[in-house]
Design an enzyme around this catalytic site. Structure first.
Site, PDB file in Angstrom:
ATOM      1  N   HIS A 187       1.119  -1.071   0.218  1.00 36.41           N
ATOM      2  CA  HIS A 187      -0.188  -0.183  -0.147  1.00 36.41           C
ATOM      3  C   HIS A 187       0.937   0.883  -0.052  1.00 36.41           C
ATOM      4  O   HIS A 187       0.104   2.037  -0.104  1.00 36.41           O
ATOM      5  CB  HIS A 187      -0.991  -0.077   1.517  1.00 36.41           C
ATOM      6  CG  HIS A 187      -1.179  -1.314   1.539  1.00 36.41           C
ATOM      7  ND1 HIS A 187      -1.626  -1.700   2.768  1.00 36.41           N
ATOM      8  CD2 HIS A 187      -1.907  -2.502   0.965  1.00 36.41           C
ATOM      9  CE1 HIS A 187      -2.579  -3.023   2.514  1.00 36.41           C
ATOM     10  NE2 HIS A 187      -2.742  -3.096   1.725  1.00 36.41           N
TER      11      HIS A 187
ATOM     12  N   ASP B 113       2.848   9.265  -0.325  1.00 37.54           N
ATOM     13  CA  ASP B 113       1.829   8.618  -0.172  1.00 37.54           C
ATOM     14  C   ASP B 113       1.689   7.153  -1.079  1.00 37.54           C
ATOM     15  O   ASP B 113       1.820   7.619  -2.730  1.00 37.54           O
ATOM     16  CB  ASP B 113       0.496   9.230  -0.064  1.00 37.54           C
ATOM     17  CG  ASP B 113      -0.460   8.552   0.710  1.00 37.54           C
ATOM     18  OD1 ASP B 113      -0.024   7.949   1.989  1.00 37.54           O
ATOM     19  OD2 ASP B 113      -1.703   7.755   0.059  1.00 37.54           O
TER      20      ASP B 113
END
Length: 508
Positions: free
Chosen positions: A194, A402
């Site tokens: 992720h 991110d």
């Protein structure tokens, strides 16, 4: 200790699993899709560091997504229960209302501290967010992380059935595939990362990186979020693990071919839109909107993590008000910052720093009748978050680095089609490759972020509708169902087929 976890509350049976799926329910209805067996009649076995119990808002958005996947596909969810216990147990009671089974383990306090606040928090997480100056490596912490992963792999093995497909999620569980292989497990194993993946040289700066990342070579499939992540991971495995190219998307690592592919996270777009619409009709949100009056509402949703760039965003608000004082009183920003989940270096200090910056901005520019920045420091349930996202005229999603940026996708899905807001998105967000119609900014340049905010606030309705429509087309084209189907199909398919994962060219 986990290695003493021998007994279980209830053992699984084929009958209980079938009845659980048959009785499925509310989760399946929410997503308008019934649980269905996998193509090869094997279960989906979802492995994550935390299981989301019903009505539990403390797990975060990722756990909500994984729960939705299991509600659609059925199967088994294996992960931490969220409980600290003196005598840990493995709880395998079926949940007839969920549409899937759970195998939830407890931690004792020492193992919980080692697993969440040790090597992962202090070394691995900063590394993957390219924050080497925050990285703190400790050999004993790494040894504890490896030991706990081995113990969890042993627990998981006791729950496996023939033909199960194992889907492992996240950094915490990087070694698990290797541990399962060492125990003789031959099932198909996929790992979905992720977080962002930095350049190969940055990965190799981690002491004993070869041991930490060895589990990658035990997987059949490794999924990442962007083409950049894929290339970085491929380069690392070739340069430091002796991998060799094997076909269009495979790497030969030792005696196994590992497929690398991009799987940018999907969300349940229509579900989020319905939740947001219902929330927007509640008196609480109407009252809040009325109090704002003609003010534009800006919103940010981030935990107090250095990689999320919350302080830089607040500096941009301060810069905007200094350089364009006429904007004072024309907007309000709502920053939602749930508590940090792990004791990462600087997180506690950063929480205090964010509060101080907000106080400074409000004190410098606010008045008796206007507060520039409002602050919520708690986890919100999905309906509450969706309501605030729908009201916001500008979504400020500006992480420094991110992987997924789920909040950006949820912001778009929650908008009112007749009067949609504008997404201001960091160029370094994982979703930036997909969401090309957002207003892109460099979060390290406060002037650029401030300019992006002004552009968003002044954008005419026709352009807002056009941008929102294009963004929604992207989200609908790769929603939760399509994304999870693609990953499971790729996990089942032998290396060589390239039609299930998103090609790198689409995310470049």
């Amino acid at each position: 200790m986990l290695d003493t976890m021998i007994q279980t509350k209830h053992a699984f049976s084929d009958t209980s699993t079938r009845s659980t799926r048959a009785a499925s329910s509310d989760c399946a209805r929410v997503h308008h899709r019934k649980p269905r067996p996998a193509a090869d009649d094997g279960r989906l076995v979802m492995v994550s560091n935390r299981i989301l119990r019903r009505d539990d808002a403390s797990c975060g958005r990722l756990a909500t997504v994984l729960r939705s996947v299991l509600a659609m596909h059925g199967g088994l969810w294996f992960g931490w229960s969220g409980k600290i216990a003196t005598t840990p147990i493995l709880d395998t009671r079926p949940d007839p209302r969920a549409g899937f089974d759970c195998a939830a383990f407890d931690f004792d306090r020492a193992d919980h501290e080692a697993f969440y606040n040790g090597f992962h928090a202090r070394a691995l997480h900063p590394l993957l967010h390219s924050r080497l100056h925050d990285m703190r490596f400790d050999r004993e912490e790494m040894a504890a992380w490896l030991r706990i992963n081995a113990q969890l792999a042993g627990l998981l093995k006791t729950q496996l059935r023939p033909n199960d497909r194992i889907w492992i999620n996240g950094l915490h569980l990087l070694p698990m595939a290797g541990e399962l292989r060492a125990m003789g497990v031959t099932h198909r194993i996929g790992l979905l990362l992720h977080d962002a993946v930095p350049a190969s040289s940055v990965l190799a700066s981690l002491p004993r990186h070869d041991e930490a990342f060895r589990g990658l070579g035990a997987c059949d499939l490794v999924g990442v979020q962007t083409a950049h992540d894929l290339h970085a991971l491929r380069d690392y495995l070739i340069a430091f693990h002796g991998a060799m190219l094997d076909g269009a998307d495979g790497l030969r690592v030792g005696d196994r071919t590992v497929r690398l592919a991009t799987f940018p996270f999907g969300i349940d777009v229509e579900h989020m839109a319905r939740v947001a619409q219902r929330a927007g009709e509640r008196d609480m949100y109407r009252c809040f909107r009325d109090k704002l009056g003609s003010h534009k509402l800006l919103i940010g949703v981030d935990r107090p993590n250095p990689a999320n760039g919350v302080c830089q965003r607040l500096h941009a608000i301060d810069h905007l008000l200094q350089q364009a004082p006429q904007t004072a009183g024309t907007f309000s920003m709502l920053q939602i910052s749930p508590p940090a989940r792990y004791d990462m270096p600087r997180c506690v200090k950063l929480d205090d720093e964010i509060s101080r910056h907000i106080s400074d901005v409000n004190g410098r520019h606010g008045g008796a009748d206007w507060t520039p920045v409002r602050y919520i420091k708690r986890e919100l349930r999905e309906s509450a978050l969706a309501g605030y996202l729908r009201m916001a005229d500008v979504g400020l999603m500006t992480p420094l680095r991110d992987g997924m940026t789920l909040a950006a996708k949820e912001y778009v899905a929650c908008q009112d089609p007749a009067d949609p807001g504008v997404l201001v998105l960091s160029r370094f967000a994982g979703a930036a490759d997909e969401l090309t119609d957002a207003v892109k900014v460099n979060p390290l340049d406060v002037g650029d972020v401030a300019a992006g905010i002004r552009t968003a606030m002044r954008m005419p309705l026709d352009e807002r509708r056009a941008r929102w429509g294009a963004l929604m087309s992207v989200l609908r084209g790769r929603d939760l169902a399509r994304w999870s189907d693609d990953f499971m199909r790729a996990l089942t398919t032998r290396t060589g087929a390239h039609d299930t994962a998103m090609p790198a060219s689409r995310t470049a």
